[in-house]
Motif scaffolding. Structure first.
Motif, PDB file in Angstrom:
ATOM      1  N   VAL A 133     -21.915  70.193  -6.845  1.00 36.45           N
ATOM      2  CA  VAL A 133     -23.075  70.588  -7.632  1.00 36.45           C
ATOM      3  C   VAL A 133     -22.687  71.073  -9.028  1.00 36.45           C
ATOM      4  O   VAL A 133     -23.481  71.007  -9.976  1.00 36.45           O
ATOM      5  N   TYR A 134     -21.457  71.550  -9.184  1.00 39.07           N
ATOM      6  CA  TYR A 134     -21.010  72.074 -10.484  1.00 39.07           C
ATOM      7  C   TYR A 134     -20.351  71.010 -11.369  1.00 39.07           C
ATOM      8  O   TYR A 134     -20.113  71.256 -12.559  1.00 39.07           O
ATOM      9  N   ARG A 135     -20.032  69.867 -10.813  1.00 37.13           N
ATOM     10  CA  ARG A 135     -19.125  68.950 -11.507  1.00 37.13           C
ATOM     11  C   ARG A 135     -19.698  68.406 -12.817  1.00 37.13           C
ATOM     12  O   ARG A 135     -19.001  68.356 -13.829  1.00 37.13           O
ATOM     13  N   GLU A 136     -20.957  67.981 -12.818  1.00 34.58           N
ATOM     14  CA  GLU A 136     -21.517  67.427 -14.052  1.00 34.58           C
ATOM     15  C   GLU A 136     -21.606  68.481 -15.139  1.00 34.58           C
ATOM     16  O   GLU A 136     -21.336  68.204 -16.314  1.00 34.58           O
ATOM     17  N   ASP A 406     -32.466  75.670  -4.373  1.00 30.37           N
ATOM     18  CA  ASP A 406     -31.225  75.757  -3.606  1.00 30.37           C
ATOM     19  C   ASP A 406     -29.992  75.566  -4.475  1.00 30.37           C
ATOM     20  O   ASP A 406     -28.861  75.707  -3.997  1.00 30.37           O
ATOM     21  N   LEU A 407     -30.214  75.259  -5.748  1.00 30.72           N
ATOM     22  CA  LEU A 407     -29.088  75.081  -6.665  1.00 30.72           C
ATOM     23  C   LEU A 407     -28.622  76.420  -7.201  1.00 30.72           C
ATOM     24  O   LEU A 407     -29.420  77.354  -7.344  1.00 30.72           O
ATOM     25  N   PRO A 408     -27.348  76.534  -7.550  1.00 31.46           N
ATOM     26  CA  PRO A 408     -26.876  77.775  -8.176  1.00 31.46           C
ATOM     27  C   PRO A 408     -27.454  77.919  -9.580  1.00 31.46           C
ATOM     28  O   PRO A 408     -27.872  76.943 -10.214  1.00 31.46           O
ATOM     29  N   LEU A 409     -27.455  79.146 -10.072  1.00 24.79           N
ATOM     30  CA  LEU A 409     -28.083  79.473 -11.349  1.00 24.79           C
ATOM     31  C   LEU A 409     -27.574  78.605 -12.499  1.00 24.79           C
ATOM     32  O   LEU A 409     -28.351  78.173 -13.359  1.00 24.79           O
ATOM     33  N   THR A 410     -26.291  78.322 -12.525  1.00 28.90           N
ATOM     34  CA  THR A 410     -25.687  77.579 -13.630  1.00 28.90           C
ATOM     35  C   THR A 410     -26.327  76.222 -13.848  1.00 28.90           C
ATOM     36  O   THR A 410     -26.412  75.743 -14.985  1.00 28.90           O
ATOM     37  N   VAL A 411     -26.780  75.583 -12.791  1.00 33.50           N
ATOM     38  CA  VAL A 411     -27.273  74.202 -12.901  1.00 33.50           C
ATOM     39  C   VAL A 411     -28.711  74.042 -12.412  1.00 33.50           C
ATOM     40  O   VAL A 411     -29.186  72.922 -12.236  1.00 33.50           O
ATOM     41  N   ALA A 557     -35.709  68.021  -7.855  1.00 37.75           N
ATOM     42  CA  ALA A 557     -34.828  68.886  -7.061  1.00 37.75           C
ATOM     43  C   ALA A 557     -33.417  68.943  -7.620  1.00 37.75           C
ATOM     44  O   ALA A 557     -32.663  69.877  -7.331  1.00 37.75           O
ATOM     45  N   ALA A 558     -33.048  67.973  -8.457  1.00 32.36           N
ATOM     46  CA  ALA A 558     -31.694  67.954  -9.021  1.00 32.36           C
ATOM     47  C   ALA A 558     -31.519  68.971 -10.137  1.00 32.36           C
ATOM     48  O   ALA A 558     -30.380  69.259 -10.538  1.00 32.36           O
ATOM     49  N   GLY A 559     -32.611  69.523 -10.666  1.00 26.23           N
ATOM     50  CA  GLY A 559     -32.508  70.519 -11.733  1.00 26.23           C
ATOM     51  C   GLY A 559     -31.648  70.010 -12.871  1.00 26.23           C
ATOM     52  O   GLY A 559     -31.887  68.930 -13.413  1.00 26.23           O
ATOM     53  N   GLY A 560     -30.610  70.776 -13.225  1.00 28.05           N
ATOM     54  CA  GLY A 560     -29.692  70.358 -14.277  1.00 28.05           C
ATOM     55  C   GLY A 560     -28.323  69.999 -13.744  1.00 28.05           C
ATOM     56  O   GLY A 560     -27.331  70.057 -14.478  1.00 28.05           O
ATOM     57  N   GLU A 565     -28.972  60.085 -17.123  1.00 27.65           N
ATOM     58  CA  GLU A 565     -28.842  58.654 -16.853  1.00 27.65           C
ATOM     59  C   GLU A 565     -28.474  58.393 -15.396  1.00 27.65           C
ATOM     60  O   GLU A 565     -29.045  57.501 -14.754  1.00 27.65           O
ATOM     61  N   GLU A 566     -27.522  59.175 -14.848  1.00 30.39           N
ATOM     62  CA  GLU A 566     -27.070  58.959 -13.480  1.00 30.39           C
ATOM     63  C   GLU A 566     -28.142  59.361 -12.476  1.00 30.39           C
ATOM     64  O   GLU A 566     -28.357  58.672 -11.469  1.00 30.39           O
ATOM     65  N   LEU A 567     -28.818  60.469 -12.762  1.00 25.93           N
ATOM     66  CA  LEU A 567     -29.872  60.942 -11.865  1.00 25.93           C
ATOM     67  C   LEU A 567     -30.972  59.896 -11.731  1.00 25.93           C
ATOM     68  O   LEU A 567     -31.406  59.565 -10.616  1.00 25.93           O
ATOM     69  N   LEU A 568     -31.435  59.372 -12.851  1.00 23.74           N
ATOM     70  CA  LEU A 568     -32.537  58.415 -12.810  1.00 23.74           C
ATOM     71  C   LEU A 568     -32.075  57.048 -12.310  1.00 23.74           C
ATOM     72  O   LEU A 568     -32.849  56.328 -11.673  1.00 23.74           O
ATOM     73  N   MET A 569     -30.804  56.707 -12.553  1.00 19.02           N
ATOM     74  CA  MET A 569     -30.286  55.442 -12.028  1.00 19.02           C
ATOM     75  C   MET A 569     -30.284  55.458 -10.502  1.00 19.02           C
ATOM     76  O   MET A 569     -30.611  54.451  -9.862  1.00 19.02           O
ATOM     77  N   ASP A 570     -29.952  56.601  -9.919  1.00 24.25           N
ATOM     78  CA  ASP A 570     -29.973  56.718  -8.460  1.00 24.25           C
ATOM     79  C   ASP A 570     -31.379  56.533  -7.899  1.00 24.25           C
ATOM     80  O   ASP A 570     -31.550  56.169  -6.732  1.00 24.25           O
ATOM     81  N   ALA A 571     -32.387  56.819  -8.753  1.00 28.79           N
ATOM     82  CA  ALA A 571     -33.782  56.622  -8.337  1.00 28.79           C
ATOM     83  C   ALA A 571     -34.291  55.239  -8.733  1.00 28.79           C
ATOM     84  O   ALA A 571     -35.484  54.954  -8.644  1.00 28.79           O
TER      85      ALA A 571
END
Length: 601
Positions: A133-136, A406-411, A557-560, A565-571
Motif C-alpha cells: 500500500v505504501y509503494r506507489e 482501511d488505508l493508512p493516513l499517508t495514502v 477505495a484506492a484513495g491515493g 494511470e495504473e489505477l484506472l488501467m486496472d479498471a
C-alpha cells in the motif's frame, strides 16, 4: 430512520474532544509531544541499509503522531467553523496550528533522509520491502527526489523564494486587490457611472440578466487590467522565467508543464492526451453556444453573454431539508445500497452541521479527520435546488473517504486529479434524478446550466493550460513582449470559440486577470482532468449499468495509494489515450442534443 422529516441542525464533535479545557485534553496533547520527542531520538537509527520492517515501522509511527494531531486540530477547526465569532475557538485553532507546524518541522528529517540521502539501490530495496500500500507513494517521493538539489541549494532557493517569485505574487495580489473600477452605462440619454472598489463586486455583474450591464462590467474590468498590464505583464514574465530556470535548467524537468505533471504523479503523455482531446472537441461547445444564443433570443452569442442567466424567473420551489436529504439518499441507493449506507452513517453519527446561523462559516465542505473516522460535513442549507446538489457533492467526498478508510493516513487521500471524482459523479446521479421530476421548460434550464458548468470546468480550463504552454514557450525561448503574449491569448480565444461567439478586443487582456497563472502555473488542467474523467466514467456507467459499480467503487477505495494511470488501467480505462477522454465529450454532445430536443416540445 425517516430522513424525510429530518430537520437542519448542528454537528456533534464530542467524538473528537469532549472538553478542550479538561485535564484529559491536556494529557492528550502532552502525549503527542512525547511521541514527537521519541521519534526525534530515532534519527540516529537512520541508515541506507536499515531493514525494511524497521523503515515501515517509522512510517507508521509518524502516521500515529499525525492522526492524533489531526484529531485535536480537526476538533479546533470544526468548532471554529461552527462559530467563527468565538474567541475561545479561534485561540484553540491558533494553538493547534502552531503545534502541528512545529511537529511537522521536527519530523521532516525522515522524509528528507529518504528522498536525498538513500542511494537508489537501497531505496528500491526499502520500497519493495514495505507493505504494498505504501509503494506507489514512496516511488513518487523518489521521483520528486530526482529533481531535488543538494540541501544547501534547496535552502538557498527557499530563502530566495521569499524575495523572488513569492514577492512578485504578493505584489500582484496587492495591486489587483486595490484596483478601483468605473462602470459606465447609458440609461436613455444619460450616462450612469457606478464605481466599485472591489473586483469581486464588479465581476459578479458578468452574470447580470441585463446584457448592457454585462458588457459594461467586462469593459470596466479589463480597462483597469489593460491600463496596469505593463507592471502585471512584467510580473508574469519574471514568474515564467523563474519557473523555467529553476524547473528545467536546475532541476532537470522536461518542460514547464512537466513540473506540474510530476507533482500530480501524472505522465506527460496522459496530460497531452487530455489536452489534445479538449482541443479536438472545441466544436462540441460551439454547438451549445449557438443554442444558448437562441435561448437568449440573440443572433449570436457575445463573449459578454457567456455566463448570462437563461431565465430571471424562478419557480419558487424550495426543498425542505428532510426532502432534500431523502432525495440524495434515494439517488445513492439506486446506484448502490452500500453507498447509501455510508451516507446514512454520517447522519447517524451526527457529523453534519446544516443550519444557517450567525457567525457560522459560509459555503460547504467535507472534512476527514482521520481515515478511520466518519467524515464531517458542513452545509448552509437554504432549500434551493443548488443546496440539494451541494449535499450530493459533499457526501460524494464523504463516501470517497469512507471507502478508503482501511488505508493508512499517508495514502488515504486521493491525489488532486482524482479528488473530485466522487463528488462530481454524485452530482451527476442527482441531476439525472431531478431531471425526471421537472417539467420540460425547467429541465431545459437545468440542463443548460449543467452544460454551462461543463464548459467552465473543462474547456475553459483546458484552454487556459494551452495558453500557458504557449506563453511559457514564447517568453522563455523567444523573449515575447507583453503585447505578444496578449496576441497569443487572443488567438487562444479565437480557436476556443471559433465563429460561435463574438469576442471583443478587450478580452485579449483577460490573461492578466487570472490569478492561477501567477500563483500556481499549469494548475488549471486539474479541473479539466477531474470533470472530464467523471463524464467519461459516467458514460461508461450508462453503457455498462450495474457491472460498472464495483469498478467505480474500487477506484474510490484506492484513495491515493495508486498512480492514477495504473489505477484506472486496472479498471479497464487507459487515460493516456485520447479515446478515453473522448467518451466524456460524447456525453456532453448527447446532453446538447437532449437540450435541443427539449426546445421543440
Amino acid at each position: 430512520m425517516n430522513y424525510s422529516t429530518l430537520k437542519v441542525g448542528s454537528w456533534d464533535l464530542s467524538g473528537l474532544v469532549k472538553d478542550p479545557t479538561s485535564k484529559e485534553f491536556g494529557q492528550y496533547l502532552a502525549s503527542i509531544e512525547n511521541s514527537v520527542k521519541e521519534f526525534e531520538a530515532k534519527r540516529q537509527n537512520l541508515r541506507p541499509d536499515m531493514p525494511a520492517p524497521e523503515f515501515e515501522g517509522m512510517i507508521r509511527e509518524i502516521e500515529g503522531i499525525s492522526e492524533k494531531l489531526s484529531v485535536a486540530a480537526g476538533f479546533a477547526h470544526l468548532r471554529y467553523y461552527a462559530n467563527t465569532a468565538s474567541n475561545e475557538a479561534s485561540a484553540l485553532v491558533t494553538r493547534m496550528d502552531k503545534m502541528s507546524a512545529d511537529a511537522a518541522n521536527r519530523l521532516l528529517f525522515f522524509d528528507l533522509w529518504f528522498k536525498k540521502q538513500v542511494d537508489d539501490a537501497n531505496a528500491a530495496r526499502l520500497i519493495e520491502g514495505v507493505s504494498p500500500v505504501y509503494r506507489e507513494h514512496l516511488r513518487h517521493e523518489r521521483l520528486l527526489a530526482k529533481h531535488s538539489l543538494s540541501e544547501p541549494e534547496e535552502r538557498i532557493i527557499n530563502t530566495l523564494e521569499v524575495t523572488g517569485t513569492g514577492a512578485l505574487v504578493k505584489i500582484y495580489d496587492k495591486m489587483t486587490s486595490a484596483f478601483e473600477f468605473e462602470m459606465k452605462m447609458k440609461k436613455g440619454k444619460k450616462v450612469v457611472v457606478r464605481k466599485f472598489d472591489n473586483r469581486e463586486k464588479l465581476a459578479s455583474l458578468v452574470r447580470s440578466a441585463d446584457p448592457a450591464e454585462r458588457e459594461a462590467a467586462y469593459k470596466a474590468l479589463f480597462a483597469v487590467y489593460k491600463k496596469n498590464s505593463g507592471v502585471l505583464g512584467e510580473i508574469y514574465q519574471n514568474i515564467v522565467v523563474e519557473w523555467r530556470d529553476e524547473g528545467i535548467s536546475m532541476r532537470g524537468y522536461r518542460s514547464p508543464i512537466s513540473i506540474r505533471n510530476v507533482g500530480n504523479n501524472l505522465d506527460d503523455a496522459t496530460v497531452d492526451a487530455l489536452l489534445a482531446a479538449c482541443r479536438k472537441n472545441s466544436s462540441v461547445f460551439h454547438e451549445y453556444f449557438r443554442e444558448k444564443a437562441r435561448m437568449l433570443g440573440a443572433k449570436k452569442l457575445r463573449r459578454y453573454d457567456l455566463y448570462a442567466p437563461l431565465s430571471t424567473k424562478r419557480s419558487g420551489k424550495k426543498f425542505a431539508y428532510g426532502k432534500a436529504v431523502s432525495t440524495v439518499l434515494d439517488t445513492f441507493g439506486s446506484f448502490d445500497t452500500d453507498v447509501r449506507r455510508l451516507a446514512e452513517q454520517v447522519f447517524a453519527e451526527r457529523h453534519v452541521d446544516s443550519e444557517i446561523r450567525k457567525a457560522k462559516r459560509g459555503g460547504a465542505f467535507c472534512h476527514t479527520v482521520t481515515p478511520k473516522m466518519t467524515p464531517y460535513v458542513l452545509l448552509n442549507f437554504d432549500g434551493r435546488t443548488r443546496d440539494v446538489s451541494t449535499i450530493a457533492h459533499e457526501f460524494g467526498h464523504a463516501i470517497h473517504s469512507m471507502l478508503a478508510r482501511d488505508l493508512p493516513l499517508t495514502v488515504a487521500h486521493a491525489p488532486l486529479p482524482l479528488a473530485e471524482t466522487a463528488s462530481v459523479f454524485a452530482e451527476m446521479l442527482l441531476n439525472e434524478r431531478l431531471m425526471e421530476t421537472l417539467p420540460a421548460a425547467e429541465r431545459r434550464l437545468l440542463l443548460a446550466e449543467q452544460i454551462d458548468d461543463m464548459y467552465a470546468t473543462i474547456m475553459r480550463q483546458a484552454y487556459f493550460t494551452l495558453f500557458e504552454a504557449d506563453a511559457h514557450r514564447a517568453i522563455g525561448e523567444q523573449d515575447a513582449t507583453i503585447d505578444q503574449v496578449s496576441k497569443i491569448y487572443a488567438e487562444n480565444l479565437s480557436e476556443q470559440f471559433g465563429n460561435s461567439v463574438q469576442v471583443s478586443d478587450e478580452f485579449a487582456w483577460e490573461w492578466v486577470y487570472i490569478p492561477h497563472f501567477y500563483h500556481t502555473p499549469f494548475y488549471c488542467y486539474a479541473y479539466s482532468f477531474g470533470n472530464l474523467l467523471v463524464l467519461s466514467l459516467y458514460r461508461q456507467y450508462k453503457l455498462e449499468g450495474k457491472s460498472f459499480v464495483p469498478k467505480y467503487l474500487g477506484i474510490l477505495a484506492a484513495g491515493g495509494s495508486r498512480k492514477p494511470e495504473e489505477l484506472l488501467m486496472d479498471a479497464g480505462m487507459d487515460i493516456s489515450k485520447e479515446e478515453f477522454w473522448q467518451q466524456g465529450f460524447d456525453l456532453v454532445r448527447e446532453k446538447i442534443q437532449q437540450l435541443k430536443g427539449l426546445a421543440t416540445r
